[in-house]
Design an enzyme around this catalytic site. Structure first.
Site, PDB file in Angstrom:
ATOM      1  N   HIS A 184     -55.823 -40.255  -2.372  1.00  0.00           N
ATOM      2  CA  HIS A 184     -55.856 -40.018  -3.821  1.00  0.00           C
ATOM      3  C   HIS A 184     -56.160 -41.302  -4.592  1.00  0.00           C
ATOM      4  CE1 HIS A 184     -54.136 -36.198  -2.782  1.00  0.00           C
ATOM      5  NE2 HIS A 184     -53.023 -36.743  -2.334  1.00  0.00           N
ATOM      6  N   HIS A 203     -55.355 -31.611  -2.881  1.00  0.00           N
ATOM      7  CA  HIS A 203     -55.618 -31.605  -1.444  1.00  0.00           C
ATOM      8  C   HIS A 203     -56.567 -30.469  -1.086  1.00  0.00           C
ATOM      9  CE1 HIS A 203     -51.490 -32.980  -2.250  1.00  0.00           C
ATOM     10  NE2 HIS A 203     -51.791 -33.937  -1.406  1.00  0.00           N
TER      11      HIS A 203
END
Lengths: 331, 331
Positions: A57, A219
């Protein structure tokens, strides 16, 4: 071999941490334990902020370590929570005697591990408070979550609570501000492509060309619905509508137009124009805008919109100096 | 419809400019004429820097407009030079009486149009100097270029010459510094995927999975050779070797590890670790490192390495305050 800029999947996180250490002398990087700490920690008398989560991320979270934001970040494997031992190490490294706030995105693994770490750190004499970030309005409960997922608002929580800590606010106050920011923030994201993890080497879910996923998580978790590809204008209409149904701001907002990793900045800025158009049509004043890839999903194309309703105090803290690899102003 | 975050290909650049205007109150954006100017321009008595080029390389150039860097940027269509009229407008808007430096990447269209613009601006009483950026060691002459292509060094030239201008250096000095920076810089890039322009909606060249293009340009122009996919370590060995064959630095370097747009920051930082390893093995000290997507090729995956050999004066100017959307420190 897959077309990724990596050595082997097993060393991706350690390699990145070595690269972070080489690029940023302002950070101390413990590659073995996967903890990134601001070099001047602990800062005596200041509340310290510790966050972390699965890798993939970036710049979240290591890119937000520095004066005015996080004191330390723990990196897990890709899309996998770090372990309690990392968080305890981070807390011990940054505690300046005023306590530590854990900023936890609402994913089951992160929540369990930060809970356990808080107990362990308390056993070692560190006072710990926690704030849960759960801003994603797309779905309640999902593949990785009970309740809402934590996404873009993490940046707002870390920046604003970090500014309060830098000003010397006590732990209770920093925690309360962090909760206020999370409670005032909502996000919604879309995916135009799936992402590929280094370990898998291929897309983690199927998203056929010509379709997009509305309400996707960071995700690639499923969202609300899949549709035929929409225009930037239509996506902005949809995303802002969903966020405003839940937030109903009565004061100006901070706006984060966040790229998922592989969407060109040219497209993101065009999307920002559409998001501003919708907010103007809906009578929502925008106090500050941030456009870029901040809370990403590896090589996913797509974007998310996060709004955070602010009062004068939160806006002042947002504008306060920050000096991290990914956010820097006023210093 | 293609999976891009756009309305229609025809409005991509104008949409992005509207989004830049909405996000950055520090900039004045003329959407119709596609010129982005720092809001406080002209700054009396200071040399002004004007650059520009095809869109699709963001944040280059508009993201580098602000105190300490560019005074204005002109945006062309995707991968297409802006026209002389834009450059003349930009020069007129920013000239504070001390003259204007055009920073021109070495692509045939840009060179011709900036040359013509310089003549037209001089006719209007603006003193203009030009610097050509041609740092890419991959190929001499290419699809778009006579001589070497201008890539990552553009960032170094704009930052360092911009700092000199902000300190009040006269035009001849700012121009000389810009030339010194370009002459001290070399770049080499690799593509792991092709990029897709909005107009075409599909990859602009064929790059089969499992292969990479060594020496690619920032529009996906062919490079030196195509090979089976390499590791991050092997790519760093190759790229740094090629750059050092040409540069042979005798003093510390600035290092830019630049993403082409779609390569995750996780991978870029890992690549940075390998680049630092090679430079250390070769005895080249790195004074400063910048890692991120700065000179991009839309949604291309890949990276480039740029080294700029610096003396104390160039390093001091690199460290000087800068306040733009994409580079900001010290203010």
């Amino acid at each position: 071999m897959v077309n990724m800029l990596i050595n082997v999947p097993e060393t991706v996180v350690a390699d990145a941490l070595r690269g972070i250490a080489a690029a940023h002398p302002s950070l101390t990087v413990d590659v073995d334990n996967r903890v990134v700490v601001r070099r001047d920690a602990p800062v005596a008398g200041q509340v310290a902020l510790v966050s972390g989560g699965g890798s993939g991320h970036e710049p979240l979270h290591a890119g937000f370590v520095g004066p005015g934001m996080l004191s330390a970040a723990c990196a897990g494997e890709v899309f996998t929570s770090p372990v309690p031992d990392q968080m305890v190490r981070a807390a011990a490294a940054v505690d300046g005697g005023a306590g530590v706030l854990f900023v936890v995105k609402n994913y089951t693994g992160d929540v369990l591990n930060f809970d356990m770490a808080a107990e362990l750190a308390e056993d070692e004499g560190v006072t710990v408070a926690k704030v849960l970030v759960d801003d994603d309005v797309a779905v309640t409960d999902s593949l990785y979550t009970a309740g809402r997922r934590g996404t873009g608002a993490t940046l707002f929580v870390e920046k604003i609570a970090g500014a309060a800590a830098a000003e010397g606010a006590p732990l209770e106050r920093v925690e309360a501000i962090a909760r206020q920011v999370n409670g005032s923030s909502r996000s919604f994201g879309v995916a135009l492509t799936a992402c590929s993890t280094p370990a898998k080497g291929s897309p983690t879910f199927e998203l056929p060309p010509g379709e997009l996923e509305l309400g996707v998580g960071i995700h690639g978790e499923p969202g609300r619905e899949r549709r035929a590809m929409m225009t930037s204008r239509e996506i902005a209409d949809y995303a802002v509508q969903v966020v405003l149904e839940d937030l109903r701001p009565t004061s100006p907002v901070l706006l984060l137009v966040n790229g998922m990793g592989a969407t060109p900045l040219l497209e993101l800025y065009g999307f920002n124009a559409e998001v501003h158009r919708v907010l103007a049509e809906r009578g929502v004043p925008v106090a500050r805008t941030l456009v870029g890839n901040y809370v990403t999903s590896l090589d996913m194309a797509g974007a998310s919109v996060t709004l955070c309703q602010v009062d004068e105090e939160l806006l002042r803290l947002w504008d306060a100096p920050v000096n991290t690899p990914a956010l820097r102003w006023g210093c």
